[in-house]
Design an enzyme around this catalytic site. Structure first.
Site, short mmCIF file in Angstrom:
data_model
loop_
_atom_site.label_atom_id
_atom_site.label_comp_id
_atom_site.label_asym_id
_atom_site.label_seq_id
_atom_site.Cartn_x
_atom_site.Cartn_y
_atom_site.Cartn_z
N ASN A 7 0.61 -0.79 -0.07
CA ASN A 7 -0.13 -0.12 -0.32
C ASN A 7 0.97 0.77 -0.28
OD1 ASN A 7 -1.41 2.10 0.82
ND2 ASN A 7 -2.46 0.72 1.65
N ASP A 9 -0.11 3.99 0.31
CA ASP A 9 -0.85 5.96 0.03
C ASP A 9 0.38 6.63 1.11
OD1 ASP A 9 -3.92 3.71 1.99
OD2 ASP A 9 -3.31 4.66 -0.52
N HIS A 10 0.92 6.00 2.12
CA HIS A 10 2.01 6.72 2.76
C HIS A 10 3.27 7.63 2.07
CE1 HIS A 10 -0.84 7.13 5.79
NE2 HIS A 10 -1.39 5.46 5.76
N HIS A 43 -5.59 3.76 -1.34
CA HIS A 43 -6.78 4.06 -1.08
C HIS A 43 -6.92 5.45 -1.84
CE1 HIS A 43 -9.86 4.68 2.52
NE2 HIS A 43 -10.00 4.70 1.55
N ARG A 45 -9.11 8.20 -0.93
CA ARG A 45 -10.22 8.70 -0.06
C ARG A 45 -11.05 10.42 -0.75
NH1 ARG A 45 -10.12 8.13 5.48
NH2 ARG A 45 -8.41 6.32 6.28
N ARG A 49 -6.52 13.10 1.04
CA ARG A 49 -5.56 13.37 1.87
C ARG A 49 -4.41 12.23 1.65
NH1 ARG A 49 -7.66 10.16 7.16
NH2 ARG A 49 -9.39 11.26 6.79
N HIS A 50 -4.24 11.76 0.39
CA HIS A 50 -2.94 11.26 0.05
C HIS A 50 -2.68 10.51 -1.54
CE1 HIS A 50 -4.73 7.37 1.72
NE2 HIS A 50 -4.17 7.63 3.22
N GLU A 70 -8.61 0.44 -3.64
CA GLU A 70 -9.50 1.00 -2.53
C GLU A 70 -10.14 2.14 -2.33
OE1 GLU A 70 -6.77 0.81 1.16
OE2 GLU A 70 -6.41 -1.82 1.25
N THR A 100 -7.46 7.11 10.37
CA THR A 100 -7.09 5.58 9.62
C THR A 100 -8.64 4.69 9.55
OG1 THR A 100 -5.96 3.79 8.52
CG2 THR A 100 -6.06 4.08 10.95
N THR A 101 -8.20 4.12 8.35
CA THR A 101 -9.26 2.90 8.36
C THR A 101 -9.64 2.51 9.98
OG1 THR A 101 -9.33 2.73 6.05
CG2 THR A 101 -10.53 0.85 7.65
N GLU A 151 -11.32 -9.12 2.64
CA GLU A 151 -9.89 -8.81 3.10
C GLU A 151 -9.69 -8.44 4.87
OE1 GLU A 151 -7.44 -5.79 1.60
OE2 GLU A 151 -6.52 -5.60 3.69
N HIS A 191 -4.02 -4.47 7.24
CA HIS A 191 -4.22 -2.95 8.89
C HIS A 191 -3.47 -3.58 10.08
CE1 HIS A 191 -5.77 0.02 9.07
NE2 HIS A 191 -5.32 0.66 10.42
N GLY A 192 -2.18 -2.47 10.22
CA GLY A 192 -1.86 -2.64 11.10
C GLY A 192 -0.29 -3.79 10.91
N GLY A 213 1.32 -1.58 4.26
CA GLY A 213 1.75 -0.05 3.52
C GLY A 213 2.28 0.82 4.65
N HIS A 214 1.72 1.00 6.00
CA HIS A 214 2.36 2.24 6.50
C HIS A 214 3.73 1.65 6.72
CE1 HIS A 214 2.81 4.05 10.85
NE2 HIS A 214 2.48 5.66 10.14
C1 DXP Z 1 -8.65 0.01 4.61
C2 DXP Z 1 -7.03 -0.16 5.02
O1 DXP Z 1 -6.93 -0.41 6.33
C3 DXP Z 1 -5.92 0.46 4.52
O2 DXP Z 1 -5.31 0.19 3.52
C4 DXP Z 1 -6.36 1.70 4.58
O3 DXP Z 1 -6.25 2.80 3.29
C5 DXP Z 1 -5.92 2.56 5.61
O4 DXP Z 1 -6.41 3.86 5.22
P1 DXP Z 1 -4.94 5.27 4.74
O5 DXP Z 1 -4.00 4.42 3.90
O6 DXP Z 1 -6.05 6.64 5.01
O7 DXP Z 1 -4.32 4.62 6.25
N1 LIG Z 2 -5.62 -2.98 3.95
C1 LIG Z 2 -4.49 -3.20 4.43
C2 LIG Z 2 -3.41 -1.80 4.00
O1 LIG Z 2 -3.54 -1.73 2.59
C3 LIG Z 2 -2.49 -1.17 4.76
O2 LIG Z 2 -2.94 -1.13 5.67
P1 LIG Z 2 -1.88 -0.30 6.42
O3 LIG Z 2 -0.69 -1.54 6.48
O4 LIG Z 2 -1.09 0.70 5.72
O5 LIG Z 2 -2.59 -0.47 7.69
#
Ligand code: DXP
Ligand SMILES: NCC(=O)COP(=O)(O)O
Length: 242
Positions: A7, A9-10, A43, A45, A49-50, A70, A100-101, A151, A191-192, A213-214
């Site tokens: 992911n 996103d960040h 994602h 959104r 935001r990203h 997403e 976050t989600t 998921e 997630h996480g 991702g994060h």
């Molecule tokens: C659905 C999920 O758990 C993540 O993939 C989602 O993208 C979290 O949102 P942020 O990336 O904005 O934290």
């Molecule tokens: N759906 C989870 C995802 O894409 C990544 O979540 P995270 O690892 O950024 O918390």
């Protein structure tokens, strides 16, 4: 073999912090694919935001693996998905105020709406995944909605404050994976997840793909992006092999 969806996103969060063209989510995605990512998750959104619309459109043209987009279940996002046609769409709950989600999509409580979205996206050749909590009712609703993939939200496991709580959440996720497979669903998770907890989830028999991702973006600050991706993939494959 278990698959890793990276992911990005960040990467975009860092870019949006200053409105600069760098770091490029496109460059990150292509390098992640080279480093072992089996798909790229992003994602889009509603508050942008990203990830931006342009990121989605450019990446759809140049990814070598798969795009897992997403998005919330809204007409705006469904229209974008039908136009871009990513290989995969994951329907997620979304609130502007959330950091976050926060939880899984309530499929059971809005079955006809989710069923309609699944049908429209599926008719366009898009494989639909539903981001749900580890919950029997939600798994059954996901199948009833016609989604081929779910998921499982691993956030409560990742955020557990005690080993007892983590063990309880892990047991819930294990049961959900087994039940989802019994229902004929592909079961992913995410997630996480990070370098010290991913083995617990990757080691669950039958989990097909983890979206992470994060933690990878954070680790990349210290070891570099490609090494961060490769290390996560290695940990997952090792855990899945038992
Ligand atoms: C659905 C999920 O758990 C993540 O993939 C989602 O993208 C979290 O949102 P942020 O990336 O904005 O934290
Ligand atoms: N759906 C989870 C995802 O894409 C990544 O979540 P995270 O690892 O950024 O918390």
């Amino acid at each position: 073999m278990i698959k890793l969806g990276v992911n990005i996103d960040h990467i975009a969060t860092l870019r949006q912090a200053r409105g600069t063209p760098y770091p490029s989510p496109v460059q990150a995605a292509l390098m992640a694919e080279t480093a072992g990512a089996d798909s790229i998750t992003l994602h889009l959104r509603e508050d942008r935001r990203h990830i931006q619309d342009a990121d989605v459109r450019i990446l759809r043209q140049c990814l070598q693996t798969r795009m897992n987009l997403e998005m919330a279940v809204t007409e705006e996002m469904i229209a974008i998905a039908l136009d871009v046609k990513p290989q995969d769409v994951c329907l997620v709950p979304e609130r502007r105020q959330e950091l976050t989600t926060e939880g899984g999509l309530d499929v059971a409580g809005q079955l006809e709406r989710i069923k309609d979205a699944c049908a429209r996206l599926g008719a366009a050749g898009i494989r639909v995944s539903l981001f749900i909590d580890a919950d029997t009712e939600q798994l059954e609703a996901a199948r009833a909605a016609g989604a081929p993939v779910v998921e499982i939200h691993t956030g409560r496991f990742a955020d557990a404050r005690t080993e007892v709580e983590a063990a309880s959440e892990l047991a819930r996720i294990r049961s959900a994976v087994a039940y989802g497979l019994k229902l004929g669903l592909q079961v992913n998770a995410g997630h996480g997840l990070h370098y010290h907890n991913v083995h617990e989830i990757a080691g669950i028999p039958g989990v097909a793909e983890l979206n992470i991702g994060h933690a990878i973006v954070a680790q990349a600050l210290f070891v570099g992006w490609e090494q961060a991706v490769a290390e996560m993939k290695r940990l997952m494959v090792e855990a899945a092999a038992g």
